[in-house]
Design an enzyme around this catalytic site. Structure first.
Site, mmCIF file in Angstrom:
data_model
loop_
_atom_site.group_PDB
_atom_site.id
_atom_site.type_symbol
_atom_site.label_atom_id
_atom_site.label_comp_id
_atom_site.label_asym_id
_atom_site.label_seq_id
_atom_site.Cartn_x
_atom_site.Cartn_y
_atom_site.Cartn_z
ATOM 1 N N ASN A 128 -12.336 64.056 29.775
ATOM 2 C CA ASN A 128 -11.551 63.476 30.873
ATOM 3 C C ASN A 128 -11.513 64.508 31.996
ATOM 4 O O ASN A 128 -10.859 65.537 31.875
ATOM 5 C CB ASN A 128 -10.138 63.170 30.350
ATOM 6 N N LYS B 219 -10.199 64.222 34.886
ATOM 7 C CA LYS B 219 -8.957 64.139 35.678
ATOM 8 C C LYS B 219 -9.268 64.260 37.183
ATOM 9 O O LYS B 219 -10.288 63.776 37.626
ATOM 10 C CB LYS B 219 -7.958 65.212 35.228
ATOM 11 N N HIS C 162 -3.145 56.956 29.647
ATOM 12 C CA HIS C 162 -3.068 58.423 29.498
ATOM 13 C C HIS C 162 -1.633 58.870 29.785
ATOM 14 O O HIS C 162 -0.961 58.305 30.641
ATOM 15 C CB HIS C 162 -4.051 59.104 30.458
ATOM 16 N N GLU D 43 -0.446 61.182 31.442
ATOM 17 C CA GLU D 43 -0.167 61.515 32.851
ATOM 18 C C GLU D 43 0.099 60.247 33.653
ATOM 19 O O GLU D 43 0.885 60.265 34.595
ATOM 20 C CB GLU D 43 -1.320 62.345 33.440
ATOM 21 N N GLU E 23 -2.564 61.723 21.580
ATOM 22 C CA GLU E 23 -2.441 62.918 22.407
ATOM 23 C C GLU E 23 -0.966 63.304 22.521
ATOM 24 O O GLU E 23 -0.248 62.767 23.380
ATOM 25 C CB GLU E 23 -2.992 62.648 23.806
ATOM 26 N N GLY F 238 -3.039 70.262 27.918
ATOM 27 C CA GLY F 238 -3.146 71.275 28.961
ATOM 28 C C GLY F 238 -2.250 72.488 28.744
ATOM 29 O O GLY F 238 -2.041 73.277 29.663
ATOM 30 N N SER G 118 -5.511 70.190 24.093
ATOM 31 C CA SER G 118 -6.024 71.563 24.007
ATOM 32 C C SER G 118 -7.158 71.724 22.987
ATOM 33 O O SER G 118 -7.227 72.727 22.268
ATOM 34 C CB SER G 118 -4.879 72.544 23.735
HETATM 35 C C1 PEP Z 1 -6.228 65.203 28.211
HETATM 36 O O1 PEP Z 1 -5.995 65.267 29.396
HETATM 37 O O2 PEP Z 1 -6.418 64.095 27.709
HETATM 38 C C2 PEP Z 1 -6.239 66.430 27.433
HETATM 39 C C3 PEP Z 1 -6.249 66.340 26.143
HETATM 40 O O3 PEP Z 1 -6.221 67.618 28.138
HETATM 41 P P1 PEP Z 1 -6.450 69.110 27.520
HETATM 42 O O4 PEP Z 1 -7.678 69.040 26.643
HETATM 43 O O5 PEP Z 1 -6.671 69.977 28.721
HETATM 44 O O6 PEP Z 1 -5.248 69.445 26.753
#
Ligand code: PEP
Length: 253
Positions: free
Chosen positions: A11, A13, A97, A99, A169, A175, A215
């Site tokens: 992703n 973003k 997601h 976010e 997630e 992040g 992460s």
């Molecule tokens: C994501 O945005 O779906 C995500 C898992 O980000 P990160 O890998 O940076 O934690």
């Protein structure tokens, strides 16, 4: 026992403009090559979808949008439909997601409406769910996830559900560098598979791909993929450069 082909999804973003996205797609195409032992997907920004799809023609890397709207056309300034995403050459779309849920008012109801529209347009939806840090500390993780699954996937036929990919997630792991421990991930993934089996259908639950996100990097992917109910990863930060993303894709080698 169903065979579930792992999916490694990146992703991007709000990163990379058109030129940068196309250059990166070319780099990934040669780094990953023509043969992969897993399915691979990348999600650029809306404005880069068409050129990235063109750049990745002939490669096994699928392209997804990061979001979509549930209506197909009309007076909805600023929105983009599933059909439009499909017409760019995309085969997948990320829905719900955290976010989008946290900052843009996405709810289980809007996730459900988007999901139905994505399926109608023939897109493979990657539906994101996950608890916040506060919800985990209050012992509400399973309750929150169960609601997100039941409300998000409500009203879908068995045929429609068969192409849905779930992505667990935990919001506190996105992040932050705080990956959930393998025990936590396996516990939740097994719970999610059981929740799909109980509320929907056992066979479907066995075949459904459940990705982990939060992460993920080349250093922890193998350990996560060794877990029984983990069928891939949704990767944010580590999907933004060729070496780290191709390292995750090649976790078996
Ligand atoms: C994501 O945005 O779906 C995500 C898992 O980000 P990160 O890998 O940076 O934690």
């Amino acid at each position: 026992m169903a065979t579930r082909t792992p999916l490694i999804a990146g992703n991007w973003k709000l990163h990379k403009d058109c030129a940068e996205s196309v250059a990166f797609a070319h780099e990934l195409k040669s780094a990953i090559g023509a043969d992969t032992d897993v399915d691979v997907m990348v999600a650029p920004t809306f404005t880069a979808l068409y050129p990235v799809c063109e750049a990745l023609k002939g490669s096994p890397i699928a392209v997804a949008a990061q979001d979509m709207f549930w209506e197909s056309k009309g007076a909805w300034t600023g929105e983009i439909s599933a059909e439009m995403i499909r017409s760019c050459g995309c085969t997948h779309v990320i829905i719900g997601h955290s976010e989008r849920r946290q900052y843009f008012g996405e709810t289980d109801e809007t996730v459900n409406a988007k999901l139905k529209s994505a399926l109608e347009a023939g897109l493979v939806p990657v539906v994101c769910i996950g608890e916040t840090d506060e919800e985990r500390k209050q012992g509400k993780t399973f309750e929150v996830l169960d609601t997100q699954v039941k409300m998000g996937l409500k009203g879908l036929s068995a045929e429609e559900l068969a192409s849905v990919v779930l992505a667990y997630e935990p919001v506190w792991a996105i992040g932050t560098g705080n990956t959930a421990t393998p025990d936590m991930v396996q516990e939740v993934h097994a719970f999610l598979r059981k929740s799909v089996a109980d509320s929907l259908q056992k066979e479907l639950a066995n075949a459904m791909r459940i990705l982990y996100g939060g992460s993920v990097k080349s250093g922890n992917i193998a350990e996560l993929m060794a877990l029984e109910d983990v069928d891939g990863a949704l990767v944010g930060g580590a999907s933004l450069d060729t070496e780290s993303f191709s390292g995750i894709v090649r976790y078996k080698r």
